[in-house]
Design a protein around this motif. Structure first.
Motif, PDB file in Angstrom:
ATOM      1  N   THR A  77      -4.083  -1.854 -21.544  1.00 51.08           N
ATOM      2  CA  THR A  77      -3.295  -1.110 -20.482  1.00 51.08           C
ATOM      3  C   THR A  77      -3.804  -1.153 -19.188  1.00 51.08           C
ATOM      4  OG1 THR A  77      -2.736   0.829 -22.169  1.00 51.08           O
ATOM      5  CG2 THR A  77      -2.315   1.164 -19.947  1.00 51.08           C
ATOM      6  N   ARG A  78      -5.126  -1.483 -19.052  1.00 49.45           N
ATOM      7  CA  ARG A  78      -5.709  -1.645 -17.884  1.00 49.45           C
ATOM      8  C   ARG A  78      -5.436  -2.915 -17.481  1.00 49.45           C
ATOM      9  NH1 ARG A  78     -11.829   0.411 -18.243  1.00 49.45           N
ATOM     10  NH2 ARG A  78     -11.464  -0.570 -20.391  1.00 49.45           N
ATOM     11  N   VAL A  79      -5.296  -4.059 -18.343  1.00 50.69           N
ATOM     12  CA  VAL A  79      -5.254  -5.402 -18.037  1.00 50.69           C
ATOM     13  C   VAL A  79      -3.732  -5.562 -17.456  1.00 50.69           C
ATOM     14  CG1 VAL A  79      -5.144  -7.773 -19.096  1.00 50.69           C
ATOM     15  CG2 VAL A  79      -6.937  -6.374 -19.486  1.00 50.69           C
ATOM     16  N   SER A  80      -2.663  -4.891 -18.345  1.00 51.64           N
ATOM     17  CA  SER A  80      -1.366  -5.060 -17.947  1.00 51.64           C
ATOM     18  C   SER A  80      -0.943  -4.563 -16.709  1.00 51.64           C
ATOM     19  CB  SER A  80      -0.557  -4.482 -19.158  1.00 51.64           C
ATOM     20  OG  SER A  80      -0.994  -2.992 -19.148  1.00 51.64           O
ATOM     21  N   GLY A  81      -1.623  -3.217 -16.447  1.00 50.59           N
ATOM     22  CA  GLY A  81      -1.518  -2.905 -15.150  1.00 50.59           C
ATOM     23  C   GLY A  81      -1.872  -3.601 -14.028  1.00 50.59           C
ATOM     24  N   ARG A  82      -3.219  -4.335 -14.078  1.00 43.90           N
ATOM     25  CA  ARG A  82      -3.626  -5.137 -12.827  1.00 43.90           C
ATOM     26  C   ARG A  82      -2.702  -6.445 -12.983  1.00 43.90           C
ATOM     27  NH1 ARG A  82      -8.010  -6.132 -15.383  1.00 43.90           N
ATOM     28  NH2 ARG A  82      -9.230  -4.239 -14.713  1.00 43.90           N
ATOM     29  N   THR A  83      -2.135  -6.903 -13.945  1.00 43.51           N
ATOM     30  CA  THR A  83      -1.366  -8.095 -14.089  1.00 43.51           C
ATOM     31  C   THR A  83       0.032  -7.767 -13.384  1.00 43.51           C
ATOM     32  OG1 THR A  83      -2.038  -8.752 -16.187  1.00 43.51           O
ATOM     33  CG2 THR A  83      -0.277  -9.625 -15.623  1.00 43.51           C
ATOM     34  N   PHE A  84       0.412  -6.471 -13.498  1.00 43.84           N
ATOM     35  CA  PHE A  84       1.776  -6.169 -12.793  1.00 43.84           C
ATOM     36  C   PHE A  84       1.389  -6.074 -11.301  1.00 43.84           C
ATOM     37  CE2 PHE A  84       4.434  -2.575 -10.922  1.00 43.84           C
ATOM     38  CZ  PHE A  84       5.439  -3.121 -11.362  1.00 43.84           C
ATOM     39  N   ASN A  85       0.458  -5.452 -10.924  1.00 41.90           N
ATOM     40  CA  ASN A  85       0.055  -5.251  -9.441  1.00 41.90           C
ATOM     41  C   ASN A  85      -0.155  -6.710  -8.865  1.00 41.90           C
ATOM     42  OD1 ASN A  85       0.076  -2.541  -9.670  1.00 41.90           O
ATOM     43  ND2 ASN A  85      -2.293  -2.431  -9.941  1.00 41.90           N
ATOM     44  N   ILE A  86      -0.674  -7.688  -9.489  1.00 38.65           N
ATOM     45  CA  ILE A  86      -1.158  -9.059  -8.889  1.00 38.65           C
ATOM     46  C   ILE A  86       0.598  -9.895  -8.711  1.00 38.65           C
ATOM     47  CG2 ILE A  86      -1.838 -11.339  -9.433  1.00 38.65           C
ATOM     48  CD1 ILE A  86      -4.060  -9.836 -10.739  1.00 38.65           C
ATOM     49  N   VAL A  87       1.294  -9.500  -9.912  1.00 42.36           N
ATOM     50  CA  VAL A  87       2.916  -9.985  -9.805  1.00 42.36           C
ATOM     51  C   VAL A  87       3.470  -9.433  -8.559  1.00 42.36           C
ATOM     52  CG1 VAL A  87       4.771 -10.483 -10.903  1.00 42.36           C
ATOM     53  CG2 VAL A  87       2.563 -10.775 -12.228  1.00 42.36           C
ATOM     54  N   ALA A  88       3.466  -8.286  -8.509  1.00 38.34           N
ATOM     55  CA  ALA A  88       4.127  -7.570  -7.434  1.00 38.34           C
ATOM     56  C   ALA A  88       3.625  -7.802  -6.158  1.00 38.34           C
ATOM     57  CB  ALA A  88       3.998  -5.864  -7.707  1.00 38.34           C
ATOM     58  N   LEU A  89       2.370  -8.112  -6.184  1.00 34.85           N
ATOM     59  CA  LEU A  89       1.927  -8.577  -4.753  1.00 34.85           C
ATOM     60  C   LEU A  89       2.473  -9.895  -4.323  1.00 34.85           C
ATOM     61  CD1 LEU A  89      -0.112  -8.068  -2.283  1.00 34.85           C
ATOM     62  CD2 LEU A  89      -1.653  -8.853  -3.606  1.00 34.85           C
ATOM     63  N   ILE A  90       2.244 -10.768  -5.206  1.00 33.67           N
ATOM     64  CA  ILE A  90       2.728 -12.093  -4.968  1.00 33.67           C
ATOM     65  C   ILE A  90       4.226 -12.346  -4.607  1.00 33.67           C
ATOM     66  CG2 ILE A  90       3.162 -14.329  -6.406  1.00 33.67           C
ATOM     67  CD1 ILE A  90       0.657 -13.941  -7.948  1.00 33.67           C
ATOM     68  N   VAL A  91       5.161 -11.241  -5.101  1.00 39.68           N
ATOM     69  CA  VAL A  91       6.391 -11.485  -4.872  1.00 39.68           C
ATOM     70  C   VAL A  91       6.667 -10.789  -3.377  1.00 39.68           C
ATOM     71  CG1 VAL A  91       8.530 -10.247  -5.691  1.00 39.68           C
ATOM     72  CG2 VAL A  91       7.310 -11.242  -7.532  1.00 39.68           C
ATOM     73  N   LEU A  92       5.889  -9.791  -3.294  1.00 37.53           N
ATOM     74  CA  LEU A  92       6.207  -9.350  -2.003  1.00 37.53           C
ATOM     75  C   LEU A  92       5.621 -10.100  -0.796  1.00 37.53           C
ATOM     76  CD1 LEU A  92       4.638  -5.531  -2.394  1.00 37.53           C
ATOM     77  CD2 LEU A  92       7.118  -6.178  -2.056  1.00 37.53           C
ATOM     78  N   ILE A  93       4.493 -10.728  -1.098  1.00 34.81           N
ATOM     79  CA  ILE A  93       4.240 -11.855   0.022  1.00 34.81           C
ATOM     80  C   ILE A  93       5.364 -13.110  -0.142  1.00 34.81           C
ATOM     81  CG2 ILE A  93       2.416 -13.968   0.240  1.00 34.81           C
ATOM     82  CD1 ILE A  93       0.422 -11.916  -1.134  1.00 34.81           C
ATOM     83  N   VAL A  94       5.870 -13.384  -1.172  1.00 38.74           N
ATOM     84  CA  VAL A  94       6.680 -14.515  -1.109  1.00 38.74           C
ATOM     85  C   VAL A  94       8.131 -13.757  -0.320  1.00 38.74           C
ATOM     86  CG1 VAL A  94       8.665 -15.749  -2.368  1.00 38.74           C
ATOM     87  CG2 VAL A  94       6.293 -15.576  -3.158  1.00 38.74           C
TER      88      VAL A  94
END
Length: 301
Positions: A26-43
């Motif tokens: 669960t912690r890994v999936s939450g961290r992965t989601f945050n990283i993906v969301a951050l990348i999308v926002l930066i783009v």
């Protein structure tokens, strides 16, 4: 007489009061989601910033160089403020700023006042055909504002309001979307607060002014700023009802000046930046109120 031997109690290695542990997956999936969301926002931020930065670069370029195309603009490293200076020297930009500020402020205040009262009536009062009234109001969103230009012009002409600030203010006060936003927010305010105010002897006006509005500060700020921005950027209505250069708003003034520029891209971009600069500053100051008001998260706890 048989001796009984007491069996020792086995203690559980895990206490009953021990907190449940979060699964590593669960912690890994939450961290992965945050990283993906951050990348999308930066783009998305980069996609939005590139045209804005190019417009700023064009406005700081000489008109002759800007006419050669994007490669010449990006390759030029001799910034100049000549395009901005031309507006302050040849145009009445300060009058346009004042006219835009007056019409935008008055329209925003009147819109918030009347739209909030209409939304309060639809949200809190019980009367016949209230749903029909709300439906008719919401259907107003489907009517393009361009369709109403000619009737509005004829009404303003009949009332001798053309070439006045009121000709820009009055037609923009009835904002259907503002009524809808206020009603949705008022529906989320607990009715227990209204009932407590009634027990204390408060009437409808007292409840509206002293109970509902203080709890609606985020949405009040959001509607005020969004209305201000909409009126500031409105070109069509002021273009039809204003012909006095001293009363022209920023969009109308820039349209008249840019019409004489021809292919002077640097001057056109400089005018666009001058028009958008106050709105950018306004949003940076009140961005928290805008987000809270639009998402309806003003009531916490």
């Amino acid at each position: 007489m048989s001796a009984t031997t007491a069996r020792p109690r086995m203690k559980s290695p895990i206490s009953a009061a021990a907190p449940a542990r979060t699964a590593p997956s669960t912690r890994v999936s939450g961290r992965t989601f945050n990283i993906v969301a951050l990348i999308v926002l930066i783009v998305f931020a980069i996609v939005w910033l590139i045209p804005s930065l190019f417009a700023l670069k064009t406005s700081l370029t000489d008109n002759g160089t800007a006419a050669l195309g994007a490669s010449a603009i990006l390759g030029d490293w001799n910034p100049t403020l000549a395009s901005y200076a031309s507006y302050f020297q040849a145009g009445d930009i300060w009058n346009w700023y004042i006219a835009s500020a007056i019409t935008s402020v008055f329209t925003a205040v009147l819109t918030v006042f009347f739209a909030s009262m209409a939304a309060f009536a639809l949200s809190r009062l019980r009367f016949r055909f209230s749903n029909v009234v709300l439906l008719l109001i919401v259907l107003g969103i489907m009517i393009p504002s361009q369709v109403l230009i000619v009737p509005i012009f004829q009404e303003l002409n009949a009332m001798n309001l053309l070439n006045t600030y009121w000709s820009v203010i009055f037609p923009q006060v009835p904002a259907v979307i503002a009524v809808f936003i206020f009603k949705q927010f008022f529906d989320g305010i607990p009715r227990e607060l209204e009932e407590a105010a009634r027990i204390d002897g408060a009437g409808l006006w007292k409840i509206y002014w002293s109970v509902v509005l203080p709890l609606s500060r985020p949405v009040l700020a959001a509607v005020t700023i969004l209305t201000f921005v909409g009126v500031w950027n409105n070109l069509l209505l002021p273009l039809f009802v204003l012909s006095n250069p001293n009363l022209m708003t920023i969009p109308v003034g820039l349209a008249t000046v840019q019409g004489s520029f021809g292919q002077r891209y640097a001057d056109i971009q400089a005018g666009a930046i001058l028009a958008a600069l106050p709105l950018i500053i306004l949003y940076l100051i009140f961005q928290r109120q805008i987000v809270e008001g639009v998402t309806g998260s003003g009531l916490k706890g």
